[in-house]
Design a protein around this motif. Structure first.
Motif, PDB file in Angstrom:
ATOM      1  N   LEU A 111      15.439  -3.048 -32.348  1.00 47.65           N
ATOM      2  CA  LEU A 111      15.103  -2.920 -33.576  1.00 47.65           C
ATOM      3  C   LEU A 111      14.491  -1.770 -31.985  1.00 47.65           C
ATOM      4  O   LEU A 111      13.915  -0.615 -32.044  1.00 47.65           O
ATOM      5  N   MET A 112      13.804  -2.410 -30.531  1.00 46.00           N
ATOM      6  CA  MET A 112      13.115  -1.373 -30.191  1.00 46.00           C
ATOM      7  C   MET A 112      13.802  -0.517 -29.630  1.00 46.00           C
ATOM      8  O   MET A 112      13.926   0.925 -29.025  1.00 46.00           O
ATOM      9  N   ILE A 113      15.643  -0.670 -29.282  1.00 44.37           N
ATOM     10  CA  ILE A 113      16.367  -0.216 -28.632  1.00 44.37           C
ATOM     11  C   ILE A 113      16.524   0.791 -29.979  1.00 44.37           C
ATOM     12  O   ILE A 113      16.982   2.190 -29.150  1.00 44.37           O
ATOM     13  N   THR A 114      16.562   0.863 -31.350  1.00 38.92           N
ATOM     14  CA  THR A 114      16.717   1.781 -32.113  1.00 38.92           C
ATOM     15  C   THR A 114      15.899   2.676 -31.919  1.00 38.92           C
ATOM     16  O   THR A 114      15.839   3.690 -31.734  1.00 38.92           O
ATOM     17  N   LEU A 115      14.331   2.975 -31.820  1.00 45.77           N
ATOM     18  CA  LEU A 115      13.290   3.812 -31.344  1.00 45.77           C
ATOM     19  C   LEU A 115      13.069   4.167 -30.193  1.00 45.77           C
ATOM     20  O   LEU A 115      13.558   5.595 -30.189  1.00 45.77           O
ATOM     21  N   LEU A 116      13.668   3.350 -28.918  1.00 48.04           N
ATOM     22  CA  LEU A 116      14.000   4.907 -27.752  1.00 48.04           C
ATOM     23  C   LEU A 116      14.605   4.974 -27.872  1.00 48.04           C
ATOM     24  O   LEU A 116      15.090   6.224 -27.021  1.00 48.04           O
ATOM     25  N   SER A 117      16.165   4.438 -28.588  1.00 42.04           N
ATOM     26  CA  SER A 117      17.369   6.094 -28.577  1.00 42.04           C
ATOM     27  C   SER A 117      17.022   7.183 -29.256  1.00 42.04           C
ATOM     28  O   SER A 117      17.938   8.390 -28.378  1.00 42.04           O
ATOM     29  N   ILE A 118      15.158   7.622 -29.695  1.00 43.83           N
ATOM     30  CA  ILE A 118      15.467   8.521 -30.381  1.00 43.83           C
ATOM     31  C   ILE A 118      15.031   9.508 -28.815  1.00 43.83           C
ATOM     32  O   ILE A 118      15.840  10.875 -29.042  1.00 43.83           O
ATOM     33  N   PRO A 119      14.087   8.985 -28.535  1.00 42.41           N
ATOM     34  CA  PRO A 119      13.510   9.746 -27.744  1.00 42.41           C
ATOM     35  C   PRO A 119      14.218  10.277 -26.227  1.00 42.41           C
ATOM     36  O   PRO A 119      14.445  11.348 -25.438  1.00 42.41           O
ATOM     37  N   ASN A 173      15.510  -1.387 -20.072  1.00 43.67           N
ATOM     38  CA  ASN A 173      16.348  -1.263 -19.608  1.00 43.67           C
ATOM     39  C   ASN A 173      17.989  -1.269 -20.509  1.00 43.67           C
ATOM     40  O   ASN A 173      19.028  -0.081 -20.118  1.00 43.67           O
ATOM     41  N   GLN A 174      17.874  -1.295 -21.714  1.00 47.52           N
ATOM     42  CA  GLN A 174      19.767  -1.085 -21.993  1.00 47.52           C
ATOM     43  C   GLN A 174      19.941  -0.176 -22.408  1.00 47.52           C
ATOM     44  O   GLN A 174      20.990   0.542 -22.336  1.00 47.52           O
ATOM     45  N   VAL A 175      18.882   0.562 -22.825  1.00 49.28           N
ATOM     46  CA  VAL A 175      19.226   2.057 -23.822  1.00 49.28           C
ATOM     47  C   VAL A 175      19.113   2.575 -22.359  1.00 49.28           C
ATOM     48  O   VAL A 175      20.039   4.021 -22.198  1.00 49.28           O
ATOM     49  N   LEU A 318      25.041   0.485 -31.043  1.00 51.09           N
ATOM     50  CA  LEU A 318      23.741   0.380 -30.048  1.00 51.09           C
ATOM     51  C   LEU A 318      23.402  -0.063 -28.436  1.00 51.09           C
ATOM     52  O   LEU A 318      22.010   0.774 -27.870  1.00 51.09           O
ATOM     53  N   VAL A 319      24.369  -0.458 -27.821  1.00 50.26           N
ATOM     54  CA  VAL A 319      24.017  -0.236 -26.129  1.00 50.26           C
ATOM     55  C   VAL A 319      25.621  -0.398 -25.586  1.00 50.26           C
ATOM     56  O   VAL A 319      26.087   0.124 -26.099  1.00 50.26           O
ATOM     57  N   SER A 320      25.024  -0.393 -24.138  1.00 47.55           N
ATOM     58  CA  SER A 320      25.987   0.310 -23.697  1.00 47.55           C
ATOM     59  C   SER A 320      27.962  -1.205 -23.422  1.00 47.55           C
ATOM     60  O   SER A 320      27.061  -2.478 -23.813  1.00 47.55           O
ATOM     61  N   ARG A 321      28.999  -1.124 -23.439  1.00 54.33           N
ATOM     62  CA  ARG A 321      29.665  -1.650 -23.407  1.00 54.33           C
ATOM     63  C   ARG A 321      29.383  -2.914 -22.123  1.00 54.33           C
ATOM     64  O   ARG A 321      29.812  -3.580 -22.438  1.00 54.33           O
TER      65      ARG A 321
END
Length: 328
Positions: A111-119, A173-175, A318-321
């Protein structure tokens, strides 16, 4: 790539991620089991020192020493530090919280990855996914129960912030990994991260390895972080060896799963870690989550799976391969 090959890779990736989640749950159980007598940095050093030996053997099978060369050493270091922070905060929480609750709170990371992907990535996130994120965080609030006094919770409220910090660090880290698009072999990824773990744990040993900071402390998480190093007693030495071997298995299987199949296909199966955490908590410590905690776990699980499935439907993983899990 043909449809048949894609299907085969997806099935293999799912199988490997399930092996990884079993190894991760076993790792978390062992660390919690040993947390009453040994410092966290000693366990991190031991598991990483043993794990890196196995990973270096795998390096030879995947191309030799040349695959350890990289044009982005700073990126590897940054990723390694973030994973170390995610690990240390998660394991420190394990010393004070039940395994199932700690694991469930960490699973707000998607869920945090989803939020961080915005900015960070400039992605557009629709109202359905935003709603799922809100539901997931409601689950966290239910589990931490901030309206209760300290005696009505398993640990003080600030201890519950540790798995949240772990989830945030892992998500960031994932973003960054997705944004920078790094490509490396699975064994090389494991070696890089384990090397950072070794350096950080040696730093802890140099500063606090004699236990000088634990006098007068009563917080189990801080004591776990700062306790003096001691030689493993009796059969505990075999548990430490098991941690090291398990570390190599985790590092390789996680990286390999995300190399073989799309993250949107593989990632939902990471949630197999939740029932496994509940199982170990019941088997070893006789702990089962209360109905309120189960409600929080259900909200986090449901919202996280919704976000993953929504991303898969939109064909935007959502994340890199080349994803690296926080619990190396």
């Amino acid at each position: 790539m043909t449809r048949q090959t894609t299907s085969h890779n997806s099935a293999a990736g799912i199988g490997i991620i399930l092996i990884a989640m079993l190894a991760i749950s076993f790792n978390d159980m062992l660390i919690k089991f040993l947390s009453g007598g040994y410092p966290l940095h000693q366990m991190v050093f031991t598991r990483s020192a043993i794990g890196i030996c196995f990973s270096l053997i795998l390096v030879q099978f995947e191309g030799g020493w040349g695959i350890l060369k990289t044009k982005t050493p700073g990126l590897h270091l940054l990723r390694g530090v973030m994973i170390v922070v995610a690990n240390m905060s998660f394991f420190a929480a394990l010393a004070a919280l039940p395994l199932a609750e700690t694991t469930a709170i960490f699973f707000v990371a998607p869920l945090m990855i989803t939020l961080l992907s915005i900015p960070v990535l400039g992605e557009k996130v629709g109202p359905l996914r935003i709603g799922a994120v809100i539901v997931g965080f409601v689950g966290v609030v239910i589990m931490t129960r901030p309206w209760h006094s300290g005696s009505e919770r398993e640990a003080p409220l600030y201890v519950y912030l540790l798995p949240i910090l772990s989830a945030f660090t892992y998500a960031a880290n994932q973003v960054l990994t997705r944004k920078l698009g790094m490509v490396s072999k699975a064994s090389a990824l494991a070696v890089y991260v384990q090397a950072v773990f070794i350096l950080v744990s040696l730093g802890f040993w140099a500063v606090a390895g004699d236990g000088r900071f634990v006098d007068g402390m009563d917080n189990p998480s801080l004591i776990f972080l700062l306790r003096a190093w001691v030689w493993p007693q009796g059969n505990d030495i075999y548990l430490f060896l098991g941690l090291g071997l398990n570390s190599a298995i985790i590092g390789y299987t996680l990286a390999q799963a995300y190399r073989m199949a799309d993250a949107a296909t593989v990632a939902p199966f990471e949630y197999a870690g939740l029932p496994l955490a509940i199982f170990w908590g019941w088997l070893i410590w006789g702990n089962l989550p209360s109905p309120v905690v189960f409600a929080g776990i259900s909200l986090i699980l449901g919202s996280g799976l919704f976000v993953f499935l929504r991303e898969r439907q939109r064909n935007r993983p959502l994340v890199s391969r080349k994803r690296v899990h926080r619990r190396y």
